[in-house]
Design an enzyme around this catalytic site. Structure first.
Site, PDB file in Angstrom:
ATOM      1  N   CYS A 401      -2.280   1.308  -5.082  1.00 57.53           N
ATOM      2  CA  CYS A 401      -3.200   0.072  -5.347  1.00 57.53           C
ATOM      3  C   CYS A 401      -4.665   0.429  -5.727  1.00 57.53           C
ATOM      4  O   CYS A 401      -5.106  -0.236  -6.714  1.00 57.53           O
ATOM      5  CB  CYS A 401      -2.802  -1.074  -4.568  1.00 57.53           C
ATOM      6  SG  CYS A 401      -2.104  -0.791  -2.862  1.00 57.53           S
ATOM      7  N   ARG A 430       3.066   9.504   3.331  1.00 56.99           N
ATOM      8  CA  ARG A 430       2.743   8.860   4.289  1.00 56.99           C
ATOM      9  C   ARG A 430       3.319   9.633   5.736  1.00 56.99           C
ATOM     10  O   ARG A 430       4.534  10.248   5.267  1.00 56.99           O
ATOM     11  CB  ARG A 430       3.665   7.380   4.308  1.00 56.99           C
ATOM     12  CG  ARG A 430       3.001   6.526   3.250  1.00 56.99           C
ATOM     13  CD  ARG A 430       3.873   5.485   3.170  1.00 56.99           C
ATOM     14  NE  ARG A 430       3.168   4.464   2.205  1.00 56.99           N
ATOM     15  CZ  ARG A 430       3.473   3.115   1.740  1.00 56.99           C
ATOM     16  NH1 ARG A 430       4.617   2.752   2.245  1.00 56.99           N
ATOM     17  NH2 ARG A 430       2.842   2.480   0.824  1.00 56.99           N
ATOM     18  N   GLN A 448       7.321   5.708  -5.670  1.00 53.90           N
ATOM     19  CA  GLN A 448       7.448   4.203  -5.900  1.00 53.90           C
ATOM     20  C   GLN A 448       7.631   3.796  -7.198  1.00 53.90           C
ATOM     21  O   GLN A 448       6.999   4.245  -8.291  1.00 53.90           O
ATOM     22  CB  GLN A 448       6.376   3.500  -5.226  1.00 53.90           C
ATOM     23  CG  GLN A 448       6.072   3.602  -3.710  1.00 53.90           C
ATOM     24  CD  GLN A 448       4.895   2.681  -3.358  1.00 53.90           C
ATOM     25  OE1 GLN A 448       3.911   2.775  -3.956  1.00 53.90           O
ATOM     26  NE2 GLN A 448       5.124   2.108  -1.987  1.00 53.90           N
ATOM     27  N   ASP A 450       6.456   1.588  -8.778  1.00 57.12           N
ATOM     28  CA  ASP A 450       5.115   0.732  -8.586  1.00 57.12           C
ATOM     29  C   ASP A 450       4.543  -0.186  -9.740  1.00 57.12           C
ATOM     30  O   ASP A 450       4.560   0.690 -11.053  1.00 57.12           O
ATOM     31  CB  ASP A 450       3.859   1.332  -7.751  1.00 57.12           C
ATOM     32  CG  ASP A 450       3.234   0.617  -6.721  1.00 57.12           C
ATOM     33  OD1 ASP A 450       3.505  -0.518  -6.645  1.00 57.12           O
ATOM     34  OD2 ASP A 450       2.354   1.187  -6.478  1.00 57.12           O
ATOM     35  N   HIS A 452       1.186  -3.121 -10.527  1.00 55.76           N
ATOM     36  CA  HIS A 452       0.337  -4.076  -9.987  1.00 55.76           C
ATOM     37  C   HIS A 452      -0.076  -4.877 -11.139  1.00 55.76           C
ATOM     38  O   HIS A 452      -0.509  -4.706 -12.229  1.00 55.76           O
ATOM     39  CB  HIS A 452      -0.837  -3.536  -9.332  1.00 55.76           C
ATOM     40  CG  HIS A 452      -0.740  -2.678  -8.199  1.00 55.76           C
ATOM     41  ND1 HIS A 452      -0.569  -1.398  -8.210  1.00 55.76           N
ATOM     42  CD2 HIS A 452      -0.643  -3.330  -6.893  1.00 55.76           C
ATOM     43  CE1 HIS A 452      -0.208  -0.859  -6.960  1.00 55.76           C
ATOM     44  NE2 HIS A 452      -0.207  -1.998  -6.336  1.00 55.76           N
ATOM     45  N   LYS A 535       5.171 -12.777   0.617  1.00 58.24           N
ATOM     46  CA  LYS A 535       6.032 -11.646  -0.173  1.00 58.24           C
ATOM     47  C   LYS A 535       7.609 -12.033  -0.250  1.00 58.24           C
ATOM     48  O   LYS A 535       7.910 -13.050   0.654  1.00 58.24           O
ATOM     49  CB  LYS A 535       5.964 -10.345   0.641  1.00 58.24           C
ATOM     50  CG  LYS A 535       6.455 -10.340   1.839  1.00 58.24           C
ATOM     51  CD  LYS A 535       6.225  -8.839   2.522  1.00 58.24           C
ATOM     52  CE  LYS A 535       6.739  -9.148   3.919  1.00 58.24           C
ATOM     53  NZ  LYS A 535       7.051  -7.723   4.545  1.00 58.24           N
ATOM     54  N   HIS A 581       1.552  -6.927  -6.060  1.00 55.07           N
ATOM     55  CA  HIS A 581       2.203  -5.544  -5.884  1.00 55.07           C
ATOM     56  C   HIS A 581       3.611  -5.767  -6.034  1.00 55.07           C
ATOM     57  O   HIS A 581       4.261  -6.705  -5.217  1.00 55.07           O
ATOM     58  CB  HIS A 581       2.198  -5.175  -4.544  1.00 55.07           C
ATOM     59  CG  HIS A 581       0.457  -5.134  -3.942  1.00 55.07           C
ATOM     60  ND1 HIS A 581       0.101  -3.862  -3.802  1.00 55.07           N
ATOM     61  CD2 HIS A 581      -0.178  -6.089  -3.491  1.00 55.07           C
ATOM     62  CE1 HIS A 581      -1.150  -4.274  -3.320  1.00 55.07           C
ATOM     63  NE2 HIS A 581      -1.302  -5.514  -3.028  1.00 55.07           N
TER      64      HIS A 581
END
Length: 729
Positions: A401, A430, A448, A450, A452, A535, A581
Site C-alpha cells: 500500500c 513477512r 499478493q 493486490d 488499491h 472488511k 485494499h
RNA sequence: GCUGCUGUAGCUCAGUGGUAGAGCGCGUCCUUGGUAAGGACGAGGUCAUGGGUUCAAGUCCCAUCAGCAGCUCCA
C-alpha cells in the site's frame, strides 16, 4: 408432578424426579437407548438429571437429543475425553488433569505428565478405553461448595484443577463434578448417561500445549487428540476424509510433481517456483491480469524495498516490527543504533552496556561524542533517532500500500479520474514465526494479487460490487463455487476506530447491501473490523468440504489520512479519498497451494503445466511422426512434450497418468499413415483415433472455456490397499 | 517464538553400539511394443550439521539447523 412439553407440542405429566431418560423410556425403549442428552430452554443438559432440577418452567420444554443430533455428538465426545483421561491415568501414574474439551470432529485432553506419551502408547490407552466403554459405568454428577471442592481436588492430587477453581472459577460458589467409576473430574458437563453409548473412537495424535494457552508461563502439557462417533461407519468415513485430505497435501504433491520447493538452503518459508508450478501460476496471473484490465485497473510495478519512513508513516512498521524482516541500513552502525534505541525504550540497558554501545557505534563511524549520557531516556533516544533519521533505512516491503499510495500521490487527482485502481502482483516479505510456516500456505515471501482503489465515499459500494464479481468470476474458472463472506464491522461502543461515524455507517451499509443483492452467504462479525475500516473476507469451500480463507476487501480511512491523500472535487476543493485494499485470492502462494489440494494435483486442462504428451508406440519407428505432432500442438499454443523413451506404450501411459497429464496422444503406424492421433483422456481413457484437427478443436474448446472436469473422486474405495493408482484421474 | 516428534540414496522408507540396506526413480545395454509397470547390469551415501561418551556411534548424550503436529500469531 411436573409437566413436560415435547417438540411436537404434546404435554405430559411425570413424577417429580423424572429425568429426560425416563421420558424417553416412557415413549419407547429404543428411544431411551438412543438418547444421549437433552435440550432444555436451548441449552444442552444431562439426560440423567431430574428435569425439575434443570428448569423451573411450567411446562418444561424438553427436546431429547439422540445419536442423530449433532449436539449429542459433542456431548458424547466430551464424555469420551473423560474416558480417555481415565484410561491414561490407569496406564500412567501421576497424571495432572487440565482441560478436555470437544472440538470439531473429536476432542482432546490436556494433561500434565513428566513422561512423554508416544503414539506407540495409544494401543494400550485404547485398550483401557475399550474396557471402560464395555463396563458402561454411568457418569454421575455431584456438586461441592468451593472449600469442599478445593480440598477434594487436593485430595485427588489434581493441582491444576485446584488452580482453576481458584482463578478461572473464582466466582463460582458451587462446582460440579462428574464421577465415572474411580475417575472424578471437575467438569461443567453435560455427559452421556453411561460410557456404553460411545460406539467408536480412536486416538489420533499427541502434541504439546500450554496451561491456559500461555506459552510464556512455560507450563507444558501434553495434548492427546481423539475422535469419537456413534457408529463405526461414521468414524470410518471421517478417517477416510482425513486420509483424503492427507493424500492431497500440497507439500507432498508439490514435491512429487515438481511444482515448488522450499529448502533450508534458500531459507525457511521462502518458496522456489519450479517451472511447472510457475506455469500454473503464470496461467492464473495472465488470466487475472486480463480480467483486471477489462475492469479498469491500471497495472503498476513497485520495488521490493522501501524506505522505513514509508512504513512508519503508514503505522505498520512499529506495530508489526516483530513479524518483519529487520530493516536494512546502509551505515555500518545502523543496526547497532537501532538495537540500542530499542533497548533504551524497553528500559533494559545498563550503564556499562550503554557505554559499550557508545564506543562500538563510534568505532563503526557514528559520532556519539555529543550523546547525552546523563540526559533523560527521552533525550538519549531522541539523540539516536536524530542520527538514525540522517541515515538511509530500508525495509523489505511487508505490504504494497505505501508504494501504491505514492503512485496515487505522484500527480494531482481530480474527482473525474476516480476511482483510481492500481493493481500489482506485489511481492511482500513477512517474518512469520517459524512455527507458523506451512508449505505454500504460510510463507515469508509472498505475492499478493493486490490492488488499491482510491475512490469517493459514494463509489465504495460499486467498487465492492465489482470486486465481488471479479472473485466470483475467477473462482468459477477453477471450479470453486461454494464460498461465503465474513463481514467484519465495527463495535459501535468502542472508540478505537478512525474515520467519521458517517463514513463507517455508509460503508458498512454499502457492503451489506451489495452482499444482500448478490445473494451470497455472509455473516456479520461485529467488533471484528480493523481500526481503520470494515472488511469482507472470502471463505472458500473446496471439493472435499474444507474451508479456506483466501482474499479480503478492506476499507481504509486511515492511510489516506496519514499520507494526506487528496483529490479535487467538483466544488474545486480538496477532499480525502477512501482507500480500498483488496486481494481477492490472498497470495499466489496460498492460492496455488489451495488449488493443488483442491485438484489433488490434477489441474484442469487450462492450468495444467503439461497439457499434452505425445506417446510414440515404437520409439524408433514413430519418433518422426511424434515430433511432427509435438510441433503441431506446440504451434497451436498447447504445452506439449513427447515421451521418447524406449519403453512400452503401456508404461508410458502409466507414467503420464501418474503425472496427471490431461491428454495423451498415442501415435503409431496407423496414425502416421492416416495423419491422425489416438487421443487418451486422463479421466475417460481411450477416446479412439481422430483427425489431428478434431483433436485440436476438442482440446482448444476445453481449454478456452476453462472447463473443470472431475475434481473429486466420488468413491474412496480406490485408495484402499496397494492398487491405489487404478484409474485414478 | 514455545512444546513434542522426526531427519539414512533423487523419492518413500528399513536398519539390534561392531562391514550402509530395500522398492521406486536415474544411467547403460538388450528389447520396438497399441491404452496403467518388458528384461539385465550399473552408478548413486561425510547416515542434517557441530561437539561429546565409547576400544568402537547411523544407533547413546548435548547443541545448532531444518521438517512435521499442536500451541500462540497473521497488516
Amino acid at each position: 408432578m411436573i409437566q413436560v412439553q415435547l417438540p411436537d407440542g404434546s404435554l405430559h405429566e411425570y413424577p417429580d424426579e423424572t429425568t429426560a431418560l425416563d421420558v424417553a423410556a416412557s415413549i419407547g425403549e429404543r428411544l431411551a437407548m438412543a438418547t444421549v442428552a437433552a435440550e432444555i430452554d436451548g441449552t444442552t443438559v444431562d439426560a440423567m438429571r431430574p428435569l425439575a432440577e434443570l428448569s423451573d418452567a411450567e411446562p418444561i420444554a424438553l427436546r431429547l437429543l439422540t445419536t442423530r443430533d449433532p449436539e449429542a455428538l459433542g456431548v458424547m465426545r466430551h464424555s469420551c475425553a473423560h474416558v480417555m483421561a481415565r484410561a491414561v491415568m490407569r496406564v500412567f501414574p501421576g497424571v495432572q488433569l487440565a482441560f478436555g474439551p470437544t472440538i470439531d470432529n473429536g476432542f482432546y485432553y490436556d494433561i500434565g505428565l513428566d513422561q512423554a506419551i508416544r503414539e506407540e502408547d495409544f494401543e494400550r490407552i485404547e485398550q483401557e478405553m475399550k474396557a471402560i466403554v464395555k463396563a458402561a459405568e454411568p457418569f454421575e454428577r455431584f456438586h461441592l461448595g468451593r472449600d469442599e471442592a478445593l480440598s477434594f481436588c487436593e485430595e485427588l492430587d489434581q493441582g491444576l484443577k485446584v488452580e482453576h477453581i481458584r482463578t478461572g472459577l473464582a466466582e463460582h460458589e458451587e462446582l460440579s463434578f462428574y464421577r465415572q467409576g474411580e475417575f472424578v473430574d471437575l467438569c461443567r458437563g453435560p455427559h452421556i448417561p453411561d460410557a456404553g453409548r460411545i460406539k467408536s473412537f480412536k486416538l489420533l495424535s499427541v502434541a504439546g500445549s500450554h496451561w491456559k494457552g500461555d506459552a510464556a508461563a512455560g507450563r507444558r502439557l501434553q495434548r492427546l487428540y481423539g475422535t469419537a462417533w456413534f457408529s463405526k461407519k461414521d468414524q470410518k468415513a471421517y478417517l477416510e476424509r482425513m486420509e483424503e485430505a492427507r493424500r492431497r497435501d500440497h507439500r507432498v504433491l508439490g514435491k512429487q510433481h515438481g511444482l515448488f520447493s522450499i529448502t533450508a538452503e534458500v531459507g525457511q518459508g521462502l518458496c522456489l517456483w519450479l517451472p511447472k508450478g510457475a506455469s500454473v501460476r503464470g496461467r492464473l496471473e495472465d488470466f487475472i491480469k486480463a480480467e483486471l484490465l477489462a475492469r479498469g485497473y491500471d497495472p503498476v510495478y513497485s520495488p521490493h524495498v522501501g524506505r522505513v519512513e514509508l512504513y512508519e508513516t503508514s503505522g505498520h512498521f512499529p506495530y508489526y516490527r516483530d513479524s518483519q524482516f529487520a530493516p536494512l541500513f546502509t551505515h555500518d552502525a545502523g543496526q547497532l543504533v537501532d538495537g540500542w534505541i530499542r533497548r533504551l525504550e524497553a528500559g533494559a540497558l545498563g550503564e556499562k552496556d550503554e557505554q559499550a554501545l557508545r564506543e562500538a557505534a563510534s568505532v563503526l563511524g557514528c559520532d556519539t561524542a555529543a550523546y547525552p549520557l546523563q540526559g533523560t531516556q527521552d533525550e538519549r533516544v531522541s539523540f539516536l533517532r536524530h542520527w538514525e533519521l540522517t541515515q538511509e533505512r530500508f525495509l523489505l516491503k511487508p505490504m504494497n500500500c505505501p508504494h501504491h499510495v505514492q503512485i496515487y500521490k505522484s500527480q494531482p487527482r481530480s474527482y473525474r479520474e476516480l476511482p483510481v485502481r492500481l493493481a500489482e502482483f506485489g511481492t511482500v516479505y513477512r517474518h512469520e514465526q517459524s512455527g507458523e510456516l506451512n508449505g505454500m500456505l504460510r510463507v515469508r515471501g509472498l505475492t499478493q494479487d493486490d490492488a488499491h482503489q482510491f475512490c469517493t465515499a459514494d463509489q465504495v459500494e460499486q467498487e465492492f460490487r465489482d470486486t465481488l464479481e471479479l472473485v466470483k468470476f475467477v473462482l468459477a474458472a477453477v471450479g470453486l463455487d461454494d464460498y461465503r463472506v465474513q463481514l467484519s464491522l465495527r463495535d459501535s461502543a468502542s472508540d478505537k476506530y478512525v474515520g467519521s461515524e458517517e463514513n463507517w455507517d455508509r460503508a458498512e451499509s454499502s457492503l451489506r447491501n451489495v452482499l444482500e443483492e448478490t445473494g451470497l452467504e455472509y455473516e456479520e462479525c461485529v467488533g471484528e473490523a480493523a481500526f481503520y475500516g470494515p472488511k469482507a473476507d472470502f471463505m472458500v469451500r473446496d471439493c472435499i468440504g474444507r474451508e479456506w480463507q483466501l482474499g479480503t476487501v478492506q476499507l481504509d480511512y486511515n492511510l489516506p489520512e496519514r499520507f494526506e491523500l487528496e483529490y479535487i472535487g467538483s466544488d474545486n476543493r480538496a477532499h480525502r479519498p477512501v482507500m480500498i485494499h483488496r486481494a481477492p485470492f490472498g497470495s499466489m502462494e496460498r492460492f496455488v497451494g489451495m488449488l493443488i489440494e483442491h485438484f489433488a494435483g490434477a489441474f484442469p486442462l487450462w492450468l495444467a503445466p503439461e497439457q499434452i504428451r505425445v506417446l510414440p508406440v515404437s520409439e524408433d519407428r514413430h519418433a518422426g511422426y511424434a515430433a511432427q505432432m509435438n510441433e503441431r500442438m506446440a504451434s497451436e499454443g498447447f504445452r506439449v512434450t513427447t515421451d521418447l523413451r524406449s519403453a512400452k506404450v503401456q508404461s508410458k501411459i502409466r507414467d503420464a497418468q501418474l503425472e496427471l497429464i490431461p491428454y495423451m496422444l498415442v501415435v503409431g503406424d496407423k496414425e502416421a499413415a492416416e495423419g491422425t492421433v489416438a487421443v487418451r483422456d486422463r479421466i475417460d481413457g481411450d477416446l479412439g483415433m481422430m483427425p489431428v484437427d478434431e483433436a485440436i478443436a476438442r482440446l482448444r474448446e476445453e481449454a478456452d472455456s476453462r472447463q473443470v472436469r472431475q475434481v473429486v473422486k466420488s468413491s474412496f474405495s480406490a485408495f484402499e490397499g496397494e492398487s491405489q493408482a487404478d484409474h485414478e484421474y
